[in-house]
Design an enzyme around this catalytic site. Structure first.
Site, PDB file in Angstrom:
ATOM      1  N   LYS A 239     -31.362  45.660  -3.661  1.00  0.00           N
ATOM      2  CA  LYS A 239     -32.391  44.619  -3.691  1.00  0.00           C
ATOM      3  C   LYS A 239     -31.680  43.287  -3.559  1.00  0.00           C
ATOM      4  CE  LYS A 239     -36.886  44.182  -4.215  1.00  0.00           C
ATOM      5  NZ  LYS A 239     -37.998  45.098  -3.866  1.00  0.00           N
TER       6      LYS A 239
ATOM      7  N   ASP B  55     -40.271  41.628   0.451  1.00  0.00           N
ATOM      8  CA  ASP B  55     -40.808  41.781  -0.913  1.00  0.00           C
ATOM      9  C   ASP B  55     -41.591  40.490  -1.151  1.00  0.00           C
ATOM     10  OD1 ASP B  55     -40.595  43.530  -3.501  1.00  0.00           O
ATOM     11  OD2 ASP B  55     -40.207  41.521  -4.243  1.00  0.00           O
TER      12      ASP B  55
END
Ligand code: NDP
Length: 449
Positions: free
Chosen positions: A122, A162
């Site tokens: 991430k 995201d």
């Protein structure tokens, strides 16, 4: 399991969200650790909580007035036992190392559940795209990629979107990567359709969360048809959750952003959803405008003095938290139960706080945790990587069928794992256990690396 929690809290005391995510997984997998002493002997918990690599960097860029701005960038390469690191980039002022480590940790197990060969990662920045011009966003993305490009690649680390990173940002990031590397490869997913993207990728997380909900309901011989649903958020995940719910005959009555929420008792239909898409994706406006346009809607601004979010306090059968982490506390969870909610499918990552999850489990509602329910997005990202490698593009129907099948498989995997470890119907434990076993067995096979 106090020991592993002591280690991470002692080492990184301020990373609250990371502690929360680790504690949830470690609690669930305790029976697996007890039955398989090899995992503790090989220090699997200790190895899992330590990222393989953390990259942190400066992002200097110039705003439209010519002023220099400086943000911080991150990429957490958490675990590559199952494949290249895979996970989104988040651009939001709240981003810090602890939040990205929690998201990367969750991503490892989520990706394992998809059955596709992907490790977990991430990244992101504390940059806020809200209120910035397209040119400012482009310059920021170019600066971000001018450092990140040396750490990623189609067989190494494949970022995606995201919060705050949608089609526009992926385009600018990809353009800079291509220029710096002088190669056109599938290094990012969520790309535009005419330059390597996959059909259904924008829809995948929201659609997948609804497919997962439908699977959970089928275990009680129920469907979504006619059910009233509460949805939070108004971004990518929320929009396509609403779209699929409307298609399946459900009635969606809420949407939100960080400033407030809309309650539309008459239901959000396809025409209203089109308005929301233009409002959020093209005009980049706020949901309060929805109440100006539709008289059936009531807008309630966020009140920081409240100990609960009134969004979760409406009569409904199903809830789809699709905004951000920790958006449902214990009081909200109790309100949902008191209002008749029998299903929660988490489109967002970790939207329910631990005591809220306990309330869902105590009341034995169908609770689909994010790492299972929202795995549709990364699944279709995996399918985008496959199509890029083969240099061909599947039809909408083909990708959607694969997505449905993956969500069905994730559902049955969770059910089976929960049953095997004596907690039938507990999707949280099922998802954590199934994801954990797959990752750690691969780690053991690959030796101490
Ligand atoms: P978007 O940026 O498209 O939308 C995010 C939405 O959530 C916006 O409505 C935003 O409101 C709201 N929001 C963001 N932060 C907060 C906050 N602190 N408090 C209240 N509302 C907030 O993001 P996505 O739809 O892509 O992501 C939503 C969630 O889904 C996240 O948890 C993400 O990690 C998760 N997820 C996303 C996937 C994807 O494929 N995109 C895949 C799997 C999970 P505002 O406009 O005011 O900021």
């Amino acid at each position: 399991m106090a020991d592993i929690m002591d280690i991470i809290k002692g080492r990184d005391p301020r990373e609250r969200e990371f502690h929360q995510a680790v504690s949830e997984v470690i609690e669930s997998v305790k029976p697996v650790l007890d039955q398989n002493p090899i995992y503790r002997q090989a220090k699997i918990p200790e190895r899992l909580v330590e990222p393989e690599r953390v990259i942190m960097f400066r992002i200097p860029w110039a705003d439209d007035q010519g002023n220099v701005q400086v943000n911080r960038g991150f990429r957490i390469e958490m675990n590559s036992a199952l494949g290249p690191y895979k996970g989104g980039l988040r651009f939001h002022p709240s981003v810090n190392l602890g939040i990205l480590k929690f998201l990367a940790f969750e991503q490892v197990f989520k990706n394992a559940l998809t059955t596709l060969p992907m490790g977990g990662g991430k990244g992101g920045s504390d940059f806020d795209p809200k209120g910035k011009s397209d040119n400012e966003v482009m310059r920021f993305c170019q600066s971000f990629m001018s450092e990140l490009f040396r750490h990623i690649g189609p067989d190494t680390d494949v970022p995606a979107g995201d919060i705050g990173v949608g089609a526009r940002e992926i385009g600018y990031l990809f353009g800079m990567y291509k220029k710096l590397r002088n190669e056109f490869t599938g290094v990012l997913t969520g790309k535009g359709l005419n330059w390597g993207g996959s059909l259904i990728r924008p829809e995948a997380t929201g659609y997948g969360s609804v497919y997962f909900a439908a699977e959970m309901l089928s275990t009680r011989n129920e469907t979504l048809d006619g059910k009233t649903c509460i949805v939070s958020g108004s971004g990518n995940v929320a929009q396509f959750t609403m779209e699929k719910l409307i298609e399946l005959g459900a009635k969606v009555v809420t949407l939100s952003d960080s400033a407030g929420y809309i309650f539309d008792e008459s239901g959000i239909d396809s025409e209203k959803l089109e308005y929301i898409k233009v409002l959020k994706n093209v005009r980049r406006g706020r949901v309060t405008e929805y109440a100006d346009k539709y008289s059936s809607a009531i807008y309630t601004p966020v009140d920081p003095a409240l100990d609960h979010n009134p969004l979760w306090n409406h009569k409904a059968e199903c809830a789809f938290p699709s905004a951000t982490q920790n958006e449902i506390n214990a009081r909200d969870a109790q309100n949902l139960i008191d209002n008749g909610v029998m299903l929660v499918s988490e489109g967002a990552n970790m939207p329910t706080m631990p005591d809220g999850i306990d309330i869902f489990k105590d009341h034995k509602i169908l609770y689909g945790p994010g790492k299972a329910a929202n795995a549709g997005g990364v699944s279709v990202s995996g399918l985008e990587m496959t199509q890029n490698s083969m240099r061909l593009a599947w039809t909408r129907e083909e990708v959607d069928n694969r997505l449905k099948l993956i969500m069905k498989t994730i559902h049955s995997t969770c059910v089976d794992a929960a049953e095997q470890y004596g907690v039938p119907g507990n999707y949280e434990a099922g998802a954590n256990i199934a994801g954990f076993v797959k990752v750690v067995d691969a780690m053991l096979d690959q030796g101490l690396v």
